[in-house]
Scaffold this active site. Structure first.
Site, PDB file in Angstrom:
ATOM      1  N   CYS A   2       0.873  -1.176   0.000  1.00  0.00           N
ATOM      2  CA  CYS A   2       0.000   0.000   0.000  1.00  0.00           C
ATOM      3  C   CYS A   2       0.904   1.217   0.000  1.00  0.00           C
ATOM      4  O   CYS A   2       1.621   1.464   0.967  1.00  0.00           O
ATOM      5  CB  CYS A   2      -0.922   0.009   1.210  1.00  0.00           C
ATOM      6  SG  CYS A   2      -2.020   1.451   1.258  1.00  0.00           S
ATOM      7  N   GLU A 105      -3.655   1.238  -6.287  1.00  0.00           N
ATOM      8  CA  GLU A 105      -2.620   0.335  -6.781  1.00  0.00           C
ATOM      9  C   GLU A 105      -2.487   0.570  -8.280  1.00  0.00           C
ATOM     10  O   GLU A 105      -3.334   1.222  -8.890  1.00  0.00           O
ATOM     11  CB  GLU A 105      -2.952  -1.134  -6.487  1.00  0.00           C
ATOM     12  CG  GLU A 105      -2.590  -1.592  -5.084  1.00  0.00           C
ATOM     13  CD  GLU A 105      -1.104  -1.489  -4.765  1.00  0.00           C
ATOM     14  OE1 GLU A 105      -0.305  -1.239  -5.698  1.00  0.00           O
ATOM     15  OE2 GLU A 105      -0.744  -1.652  -3.596  1.00  0.00           O
TER      16      GLU A 105
END
Length: 228
Positions: A2, A105
């Site tokens: 992340c 992402e």
């Protein structure tokens, strides 16, 4: 992993949701492009009371002489967090929750261009990432730092990236924060397949200087806009 996320809930609502006393100085919200090394919201449990505070996203081990003395540790792998020298004490005694509305992402196209995706809970609830924290005291003033715990992605998420943040459900907040005894290790797993939604977003978010709600809008909506 992340490496970027969004947080849009007002600070007072966040404090109420987590039943936490808010610190005087909290990061500004909304922030649609939260980046490593910036201050992030963090929920901790201290002496039978929760606190909503602010920490630097980027865990700094005690042996670093400066915050940049080694790799930037924004994530800690669930599979090894209890064994790594940098993290093992923190995961036992200094666990926290890091609120987020959603996270980003990237995939790549045939030409190697980075294509961003926004991932968020289907039910619209706030996410609570599993985190660990550390006070680094080698500078002029002590610095509170944190990292997000990640795990292997579930099947839906793995189409974009092989890792994802550990998301702690509200029922498990007391266990992760150390308020409900032992057993927090069982929480370090991927979210259920049907818990998250995702969509492509515009490449503006590829810049860590980008801001604004348009960063999380679906790409097809932006392309259809007369102002796009």
């Amino acid at each position: 992993m992340c490496g970027r996320f969004a947080i849009t809930m007002p600070n007072d609502a966040m404090a109420q949701l987590f039943r936490a006393a808010p610190a005087n100085a909290l990061p500004e919200v909304p922030n649609f492009n939260v980046c490593p090394t910036t201050q992030v919201h963090v929920v901790t449990s201290e002496v039978n009371a929760r606190r909503l505070g602010s920490m630097r996203w980027g865990f700094v081990p005690q042996w670093y002489k400066t915050p940049t003395d080694g790799p930037l540790l924004i994530n800690a792998r669930a599979e090894t967090v209890a064994d790594k020298a940098a993290f093992k004490a923190a995961v036992r005694t200094r666990r926290c929750l890091i609120p987020a509305t959603g996270f980003y992402e990237w995939t790549k196209d045939a030409d190697g261009n980075r294509l961003p995706w926004y991932i968020y809970p289907k039910d619209g609830d706030l996410l609570a990432f599993a985190g660990i924290w550390q006070v680094w005291d080698k500078g002029e003033e002590p610095m509170q730092t944190c990292a997000i715990v990640t795990t292997a992605a579930n099947t839906a998420m793995s189409k974009i990236h092989h890792r994802m943040p550990v998301v702690v459900t509200e029922a498990d907040w007391p266990l992760w924060l150390g308020e409900a005894g032992h057993g927090a290790a069982r929480l370090m797993q991927a979210a259920p397949e049907d818990a998250m939604a995702l969509h492509r977003v515009g490449r503006t978010v590829n810049s860590n200087r980008a801001s604004g709600p348009q960063l999380i809008e679906p790409l097809e909506d932006q392309e259809a806009s007369p102002n796009s």
